[in-house]
Motif scaffolding. Structure first.
Motif, PDB file in Angstrom:
ATOM      1  N   PRO A  53      64.704  32.172 -95.228  1.00 56.25           N
ATOM      2  CA  PRO A  53      66.078  32.378 -95.344  1.00 56.25           C
ATOM      3  C   PRO A  53      66.650  31.947 -96.868  1.00 56.25           C
ATOM      4  CG  PRO A  53      65.527  30.270 -94.066  1.00 56.25           C
ATOM      5  CD  PRO A  53      64.453  30.943 -94.186  1.00 56.25           C
ATOM      6  N   ILE A  90      68.167  26.675 -90.388  1.00 51.84           N
ATOM      7  CA  ILE A  90      66.860  27.535 -90.201  1.00 51.84           C
ATOM      8  C   ILE A  90      65.750  26.757 -91.103  1.00 51.84           C
ATOM      9  CG2 ILE A  90      65.751  29.615 -90.230  1.00 51.84           C
ATOM     10  CD1 ILE A  90      68.429  31.018 -89.528  1.00 51.84           C
ATOM     11  N   LEU A 111      72.495  29.698 -92.075  1.00 50.95           N
ATOM     12  CA  LEU A 111      71.070  29.669 -92.638  1.00 50.95           C
ATOM     13  C   LEU A 111      70.605  28.606 -93.059  1.00 50.95           C
ATOM     14  CD1 LEU A 111      71.169  33.197 -94.605  1.00 50.95           C
ATOM     15  CD2 LEU A 111      70.140  32.597 -92.492  1.00 50.95           C
ATOM     16  N   ILE A 123      66.932  34.898 -86.167  1.00 54.65           N
ATOM     17  CA  ILE A 123      68.038  33.755 -86.192  1.00 54.65           C
ATOM     18  C   ILE A 123      68.367  33.044 -84.988  1.00 54.65           C
ATOM     19  CG2 ILE A 123      70.280  33.263 -86.790  1.00 54.65           C
ATOM     20  CD1 ILE A 123      70.395  35.753 -88.790  1.00 54.65           C
TER      21      ILE A 123
END
Length: 325
Positions: free
Chosen positions: A78, A140, A137, A189
């Protein structure tokens, strides 16, 4: 009539994904023959690789151990770190930019390497179009890996459709594959958000970053001050927002995370408590043993026996009252 979507009204992951728009750019489909290897310089854009056939090794800047990828695996990076993919540890590596300049893809397909075992992969980048959703993001992990062998029912059918489309050369095929890749990224995601948040409502990018940092480095001597500096906010603000998001203070979450990590190792490896302790942030096996019993309600040795015998407590422990994933 049954509702198509049965997600809970307060399901944070669903709320985030409902307004999320992903735009994927596929660089090329790569037809590799061993020995082969290519490197990608750090570029800061979210990148991904999908293995349709074959296998390879992935090395990522900042990650100590190489990651073995097999057919049907999807890996998402990411934050776009520098990384390499190669057929095996001894294969030579060239920069991907240099390979593409010297050997431009034909009909969207890059052919490269020797005459050995075949590997088929798709490489690309993606962006989140809604600026307000970009902080997703940060929650992640640096390397988000979705393995087909883990039984994700959505992954296999999507990859099969992609394989058919990239092989057909039908009109509009590139657009179809790009939209399929959009769906693939949304699924990836969602998978990672569920793993990281355990259904916490992570709309707060700084809390999401704090969660990710603790999960990536449970062995680090984290303090409230250190976490606050790492995510660029005050100690008071972080504690309040963390508690609002997760229902517990940061150090409580860290303790549960460490014990859950230790439980997974006890159930899935032969490592001793003394070996596990420093990997999960404890100074000794005695300190870990006491914390484990306090958190899990059983001794580490009893937990291991039950886990290996497949009864009682399931490997993985508990982070927030649910079995960790």
């Amino acid at each position: 009539m049954d509702r198509l979507n049965r997600s809970k009204p307060n399901d944070g992951v669903s709320e985030m994904l409902r307004s999320l728009r992903v735009r994927t750019t596929i660089f090329c489909r790569s037809d590799m023959r061993a020995p082969w290897g290519f490197g990608v310089r750090a570029h800061g854009r979210a990148a991904f690789h999908v293995l349709l056939e074959g296998s390879c090794a992935l090395d990522v800047e900042g990650v100590e151990e190489p990651i073995k990828l097999a057919a049907g695996d999807l890996v998402v990076l990411p934050r776009g770190p520098g990384h390499t993919l190669r057929s095996d540890r001894d294969a030579p590596v060239e920069w991907l930019d240099d390979i593409l300049h010297r050997t431009p893809p034909v009909d969207g397909r890059l052919r490269y390497g020797g005459r050995g075992v075949h590997t088929d992969l798709i490489c690309g980048v993606f962006a989140i179009e809604d600026r307000e959703a970009v902080p997703i993001l940060t929650a992640i992990p640096t390397v988000a890996l979705v393995r087909r062998e883990d039984g994700h029912t959505w992954l296999g059918p999507l990859l099969e459709i992609i394989k058919v489309e990239v092989a057909s050369f039908a009109p509009g095929g590139d657009s179809v594959v790009a939209r399929l890749a959009d769906v693939l990224m949304l699924q990836a995601i969602r998978h990672e958000l569920e793993a990281v948040t355990h259904d916490y409502v992570i709309f707060d990018s700084q809390v999401g970053t704090a969660l990710r940092l603790m999960r990536e480095e449970p062995d680090r001597a984290w303090t409230i001050g250190g976490l606050a500096r790492a995510v660029s906010c005050s100690r008071t603000s972080l504690v309040e927002r963390f508690r609002l998001t997760t229902g517990m203070p940061p150090m409580r979450y860290l303790t549960r995370l460490r014990i859950a990590t230790a439980a997974r190792e006890l159930g899935n490896s032969a490592a001793t408590l003394a070996e596990i302790a420093p990997r999960v942030g404890y100074s000794s096996d005695i300190a870990l043993s006491k914390a484990f019993r306090r958190e899990m309600g059983v001794t580490a040795s009893d937990y291991r026996v039950a886990a290996l015998n497949g009864r009682g407590h399931a490997p993985g422990g508990r982070v927030n009252g649910r079995a960790s994933k």
